[in-house]
Design a protein around this motif. Structure first.
Motif, PDB file in Angstrom:
ATOM      1  N   GLU B 159       0.837  -1.209   0.000  1.00 58.06           N
ATOM      2  CA  GLU B 159       0.000   0.000   0.000  1.00 58.06           C
ATOM      3  C   GLU B 159       0.871   1.258   0.000  1.00 58.06           C
ATOM      4  O   GLU B 159       0.570   2.231  -0.685  1.00 58.06           O
ATOM      5  N   GLU B 162       2.099   2.027  -3.443  1.00 62.95           N
ATOM      6  CA  GLU B 162       1.105   2.305  -4.492  1.00 62.95           C
ATOM      7  C   GLU B 162       1.327   3.705  -5.058  1.00 62.95           C
ATOM      8  O   GLU B 162       1.535   4.657  -4.304  1.00 62.95           O
ATOM      9  N   GLY B 163       1.289   3.801  -6.351  1.00 65.55           N
ATOM     10  CA  GLY B 163       1.446   5.105  -6.991  1.00 65.55           C
ATOM     11  C   GLY B 163       2.900   5.513  -7.175  1.00 65.55           C
ATOM     12  O   GLY B 163       3.176   6.578  -7.718  1.00 65.55           O
ATOM     13  N   SER B 164       3.837   4.672  -6.713  1.00 65.78           N
ATOM     14  CA  SER B 164       5.256   5.036  -6.845  1.00 65.78           C
ATOM     15  C   SER B 164       5.835   4.575  -8.183  1.00 65.78           C
ATOM     16  O   SER B 164       6.965   4.917  -8.512  1.00 65.78           O
ATOM     17  N   GLY B 165       5.078   3.783  -8.922  1.00 69.42           N
ATOM     18  CA  GLY B 165       5.569   3.250 -10.192  1.00 69.42           C
ATOM     19  C   GLY B 165       6.398   1.989 -10.021  1.00 69.42           C
ATOM     20  O   GLY B 165       6.867   1.414 -11.003  1.00 69.42           O
TER      21      GLY B 165
END
Lengths: 240, 199
Positions: B159, B162-165
């Motif tokens: 989690e 998430e969004g870090s690539g």
């Protein structure tokens, strides 16, 4: 001294190199701890997981000894490991039971409700977050901090109940709240057992139960902070 | 019973505190060492003294090293853009024994535990997130134990990333090599069935 029962494992700690001390929640003996000889073995690792339902035989020389358990698996709830939210729910339930329940005091209705909730969590059944909220309400009630949500504490009306008094734990109607509404806790319909719950209703309900867990129950248990597992679950549900 | 002098008794008492040894096995081990004093005891004592002086945690991954950085972090060939996250140094060593992973590691030093009040800050999770940014990591492999605490930690890290690539993967769960279905627990069979693949 010995007894047989079934229960759900709440916590497991290593004990020496080969044994473990487990905490289980049983119907007839409440939250109960005991040593499992060989509990640190690879064979037992899958059985001794929080949330697993097990058959137990407890044996001790004297009643107030910690005693030892013989454990056999009944229901594995390993299905929960793959679901982030359900796993957070299982952690919160186990942590709250371990935190709040007095040892060796039976709470059969709470135990039964907890089993149902554990089953719902292990299959990630839709609607388990609402079941969790109602379980927290039952936990408060079982421990003597129940909320009285039947009628308005101010007007006596059974209609339009929208708030809970943080002081008394009694419901307050919109009309009865008046200018005090901002100082009261929310009472979503789902806490009254009416209809499904939206994420916002769930969040509101958890604010109310969380207040009583933190400000009424926890201070009476030595003023320990509530388990972080509950805060993590609430945060995850808030992001749903 | 033959009595040894105080120094030897002290050595036996220390040896008995090692995992897997008790007073009787420690006594046997000490006797064996004394009998092979030159060939075994002296080199062992010298090696232990050296490691006691130099062993420390690798400043990057948390592995045990005798310098500031461990051999894995110093090896440029292992900068593959993959980090394998493990709970403990023993898990890292187990992965290395398998010789299947050629990237780098990150040792958390434990798992999240509500019971023991171990939160993300007590583990190496913030350092892991920093490493994924600083070392241009493309994949984080979560090699954490298939326990409630291990998987809670794995979900927390997934989690946080998430969004870090960064691609986040985890080890498969299922039937072990040499495992017989009849002896497997329900949870392992469920996990194996869920993770079935085309044959």
């Amino acid at each position: 001294m010995d007894w047989r029962d079934e229960g759900t494992i709440l916590a497991v700690r290593g004990h020496g190199e080969t044994s473990a001390i487990i905490e289980v929640f049983t119907a007839a003996h409440g939250r109960h701890a005991g040593v499992v000889r060989g509990g640190a073995s690879r064979k037992m690792a899958a059985v001794l997981q929080p949330g697993s339902r097990v058959a137990l035989v407890w044996h001790a020389r004297l009643q107030d000894h910690i005693g030892s358990f013989t454990v056999e698996p009944v229901v594995s709830r390993a299905g929960v490991l793959g679901d982030r939210l359900a796993l957070a729910g299982l952690n919160a339930v186990c942590a709250l039971l371990s935190f709040a329940l007095p040892e060796r005091e039976p709470h059969p209705s709470l135990q039964s409700a907890s089993e149902g909730l554990f089953d719902a969590l292990s299959t990630a059944a839709p609607g388990w977050p609402l079941a969790y909220l109602r379980w927290e309400l039952l936990l408060l009630e079982e421990l003597g901090y129940g909320l009285d949500l039947t009628r308005c504490a101010v007007t006596g009306s059974r209609d339009d109940l929208a708030h809970v008094s943080p002081r008394t734990g009694r419901a307050v109607s919109r009309a009865g709240a008046g200018d005090w509404a901002s100082r009261l806790l929310p009472l979503p319909e789902c806490l009254l057992g009416q209809g499904p719950a939206s994420p916002a209703d769930l969040a509101a309900g958890l604010i109310t139960t969380g207040y009583f867990l933190e400000h009424r129950l926890a201070p009476d248990l030595g003023d320990r902070p509530l388990p972080a597992a509950r805060a993590r679950l609430v945060a995850m549900l808030g992001r749903m | 019973m033959a009595s040894a002098n105080d120094e030897i008794e002290a050595l036996i008492a220390l040896m008995a505190r090692l995992p897997g040894l008790g007073p009787r096995s420690a006594r046997r081990a000490v006797l064996h060492l004394i009998r092979r004093r030159g060939a075994l005891m002296a080199p062992l004592a010298a090696a232990m003294a050296h490691v006691a002086e130099t062993a420390r945690e690798c400043a990057v991954c948390g592995n045990i090293a005798t310098g500031d950085l461990c051999d894995i972090c110093l090896n440029p060939a292992r900068a593959t853009g993959e980090i394998c996250v493990v709970e403990d140094v023993a898990d890292l060593w187990a992965m290395e024994r398998g010789q299947a992973f050629r990237g780098r590691y990150h040792v958390l030093g434990g798992t999240l535990s509500a019971l023991d009040a171990v939160g993300p800050d007590e583990l190496g999770i913030p350092r892991l997130l920093e490493r994924t940014r600083a070392e241009a990591i493309s994949e984080v492999i979560l090699a954490l134990n298939a326990t409630v605490e291990g998987q809670t930690t794995a979900h927390y890290i997934a989690e946080a990333l998430e969004g870090s690539g960064v691609s986040v993967t985890s080890l498969a769960q299922g039937v072990p090599i040499g495992g017989e279905l009849d002896y497997l627990d329900d949870g392992t069979i469920q996990a194996a069935l869920r993770a079935r693949k085309r044959f």
